[in-house]
Scaffold this active site. Sequence first.
Site, mmCIF file in Angstrom:
data_model
loop_
_atom_site.group_PDB
_atom_site.id
_atom_site.type_symbol
_atom_site.label_atom_id
_atom_site.label_comp_id
_atom_site.label_asym_id
_atom_site.label_seq_id
_atom_site.Cartn_x
_atom_site.Cartn_y
_atom_site.Cartn_z
ATOM 1 N N LYS A 1 -12.460 7.676 3.316
ATOM 2 C CA LYS A 1 -12.440 6.442 4.106
ATOM 3 C C LYS A 1 -13.546 5.518 3.601
ATOM 4 C CE LYS A 1 -12.215 4.568 8.764
ATOM 5 N NZ LYS A 1 -11.072 3.700 8.438
ATOM 6 N N ALA B 1 -6.091 -1.617 15.156
ATOM 7 C CA ALA B 1 -7.009 -0.811 14.336
ATOM 8 C C ALA B 1 -6.585 0.651 14.389
ATOM 9 C CB ALA B 1 -8.438 -0.958 14.838
ATOM 10 N N GLY C 1 -12.458 1.069 12.295
ATOM 11 C CA GLY C 1 -11.930 -0.044 13.099
ATOM 12 C C GLY C 1 -11.714 0.376 14.542
ATOM 13 N N THR C 2 -11.310 1.629 14.738
ATOM 14 C CA THR C 2 -11.098 2.147 16.098
ATOM 15 C C THR C 2 -12.412 2.221 16.856
ATOM 16 O OG1 THR C 2 -9.227 3.409 15.292
ATOM 17 C CG2 THR C 2 -10.151 4.083 17.407
ATOM 18 N N HIS D 1 -14.292 10.854 10.060
ATOM 19 C CA HIS D 1 -13.111 10.654 9.211
ATOM 20 C C HIS D 1 -13.287 11.385 7.879
ATOM 21 C CE1 HIS D 1 -12.209 7.353 12.025
ATOM 22 N NE2 HIS D 1 -10.963 7.491 11.621
ATOM 23 N N GLY E 1 0.848 -1.196 0.000
ATOM 24 C CA GLY E 1 0.000 0.000 0.000
ATOM 25 C C GLY E 1 0.878 1.238 0.000
ATOM 26 N N ALA E 2 2.084 1.090 -0.561
ATOM 27 C CA ALA E 2 3.125 2.126 -0.447
ATOM 28 C C ALA E 2 2.790 3.440 -1.142
ATOM 29 C CB ALA E 2 4.453 1.583 -0.985
ATOM 30 N N GLY F 1 -0.266 4.824 -0.949
ATOM 31 C CA GLY F 1 -1.437 5.389 -0.274
ATOM 32 C C GLY F 1 -1.057 6.490 0.708
ATOM 33 N N ARG F 2 -2.074 7.071 1.353
ATOM 34 C CA ARG F 2 -1.826 8.145 2.335
ATOM 35 C C ARG F 2 -0.888 7.655 3.429
ATOM 36 N NH1 ARG F 2 -7.225 9.245 0.820
ATOM 37 N NH2 ARG F 2 -7.773 7.304 1.810
ATOM 38 N N THR G 1 -4.413 -2.338 8.177
ATOM 39 C CA THR G 1 -5.642 -2.237 7.381
ATOM 40 C C THR G 1 -6.863 -2.472 8.261
ATOM 41 O OG1 THR G 1 -4.430 -3.081 5.478
ATOM 42 C CG2 THR G 1 -6.838 -3.185 5.366
HETATM 43 P P1 NAD Z 1 -5.273 4.813 0.688
HETATM 44 O O1 NAD Z 1 -6.468 4.472 -0.146
HETATM 45 O O2 NAD Z 1 -4.722 6.200 0.625
HETATM 46 O O3 NAD Z 1 -4.061 3.814 0.324
HETATM 47 C C1 NAD Z 1 -4.209 2.462 0.081
HETATM 48 C C2 NAD Z 1 -3.152 2.051 -0.926
HETATM 49 O O4 NAD Z 1 -3.183 0.626 -1.039
HETATM 50 C C3 NAD Z 1 -3.441 2.620 -2.323
HETATM 51 O O5 NAD Z 1 -2.254 3.221 -2.840
HETATM 52 C C4 NAD Z 1 -3.828 1.384 -3.156
HETATM 53 O O6 NAD Z 1 -3.396 1.470 -4.507
HETATM 54 C C5 NAD Z 1 -3.113 0.276 -2.396
HETATM 55 N N1 NAD Z 1 -3.729 -1.049 -2.561
HETATM 56 C C6 NAD Z 1 -5.029 -1.364 -2.391
HETATM 57 N N2 NAD Z 1 -5.215 -2.677 -2.635
HETATM 58 C C7 NAD Z 1 -4.005 -3.184 -2.953
HETATM 59 C C8 NAD Z 1 -3.557 -4.478 -3.294
HETATM 60 N N3 NAD Z 1 -4.395 -5.521 -3.391
HETATM 61 N N4 NAD Z 1 -2.237 -4.657 -3.555
HETATM 62 C C9 NAD Z 1 -1.385 -3.592 -3.492
HETATM 63 N N5 NAD Z 1 -1.756 -2.342 -3.182
HETATM 64 C C10 NAD Z 1 -3.057 -2.148 -2.914
HETATM 65 O O7 NAD Z 1 -5.658 4.415 2.166
HETATM 66 P P2 NAD Z 1 -4.952 4.860 3.544
HETATM 67 O O8 NAD Z 1 -5.643 6.052 4.090
HETATM 68 O O9 NAD Z 1 -3.466 4.893 3.365
HETATM 69 O O10 NAD Z 1 -5.394 3.645 4.487
HETATM 70 C C11 NAD Z 1 -5.031 2.303 4.162
HETATM 71 C C12 NAD Z 1 -5.630 1.369 5.211
HETATM 72 O O11 NAD Z 1 -5.060 1.662 6.487
HETATM 73 C C13 NAD Z 1 -7.153 1.532 5.396
HETATM 74 O O12 NAD Z 1 -7.714 0.263 5.687
HETATM 75 C C14 NAD Z 1 -7.262 2.444 6.603
HETATM 76 O O13 NAD Z 1 -8.485 2.326 7.293
HETATM 77 C C15 NAD Z 1 -6.102 1.916 7.419
HETATM 78 N N6 NAD Z 1 -5.570 2.842 8.415
HETATM 79 C C16 NAD Z 1 -5.229 2.276 9.607
HETATM 80 C C17 NAD Z 1 -4.669 3.059 10.595
HETATM 81 C C18 NAD Z 1 -4.221 2.401 11.878
HETATM 82 O O14 NAD Z 1 -3.689 3.089 12.772
HETATM 83 N N7 NAD Z 1 -4.364 1.079 11.997
HETATM 84 C C19 NAD Z 1 -4.473 4.436 10.387
HETATM 85 C C20 NAD Z 1 -4.836 4.980 9.168
HETATM 86 C C21 NAD Z 1 -5.374 4.169 8.169
#
Ligand code: NAD
Length: 251
Positions: free
Chosen positions: A141, A105, A147-148, A137, A10-11, A13-14, A81
């Site tokens: 999202k 979470a 999840g939290t 959020h 997910g590199a 992503g945000r 995730t």
């Molecule tokens: P995002 O949509 O910005 O990023 C997700 C990234 O994952 C995207 O770049 C996407 O292309 C990639 N991706 C999706 N499916 C994929 C796959 N099968 N293979 C490879 N890459 C894939 O989302 P985000 O805001 O970065 O959040 C990602 C996850 O983390 C969400 O589930 C979010 O709820 C969770 N999150 C958890 C916490 C925590 O503290 N546990 C905090 C923030 C976000």
Amino acid sequence: MTVPGLVVVGARGRMGRRIVALAPELGLTVAAEVDREAEVSSLDASLASVARAVIDFSAPAQAQATIAFCRAHKVPLVLGTTGLAAADEEALAAAARDIPLVFAANFSLGVHVLLTLVGEAARLLDEGWDVELVEAHHRKKVDAPSGTALALARRVAAARHTSLEAIARHGREGQVGARPRGELGLHAVRGGSVVGEHSVRFLGDGEEVVLEHRALDRDIFVRGALRSASWLLGSPRAPGRYGLGDVLGRD
Ligand code: NAD
């Protein structure tokens, strides 16, 4: 040749981008950036030789593949995730028999403390106190409640010796009738760029206790996840499912 280190799923992503950016701060090397939008689009077996640990913040649909990779190649996992299905949770539990993994979470210290405080408040304030949980959020999202929020709600349910499923009430609309004793209301607000807010209200007769956390910067989660990876790599960890409390050395 690639230096062994973290494989970030997910590199792009945000969260993923910040994990890659801040890893050096904690003395961690990123060996591979996996994202369906990137050059390396999947976690294939060729990465096993360079993966010292995997950090995955991508999407629930990827969870099983990540867990299977780590299990097959005995690689420690940090999974952030949210919105996981029951089958993903089962895969996680099975993997924890073979590898050490940290799942949370929410990887912020503040929410870790909030979980403890909410459990304690639910224990001290009996069912005569209604509990309502509101989370907010950003508009992108995809899962709700967060999840939290579910983790907080489970703390309330556990303190009251019941299950979340038995007491959860997701939103209200129409002629809902008077509020039943013991119900736990969950409400999700979505919009703008809100990083994450969780407010748990204990509503008594003539008084209220409100416990609340506001995330002001996504890097709090990133640092918690990287700290978890450091902890997994710092000394040999027995297979098992660990939480942020284990990493921070607190309950
Ligand atoms: P995002 O949509 O910005 O990023 C997700 C990234 O994952 C995207 O770049 C996407 O292309 C990639 N991706 C999706 N499916 C994929 C796959 N099968 N293979 C490879 N890459 C894939 O989302 P985000 O805001 O970065 O959040 C990602 C996850 O983390 C969400 O589930 C979010 O709820 C969770 N999150 C958890 C916490 C925590 O503290 N546990 C905090 C923030 C976000």
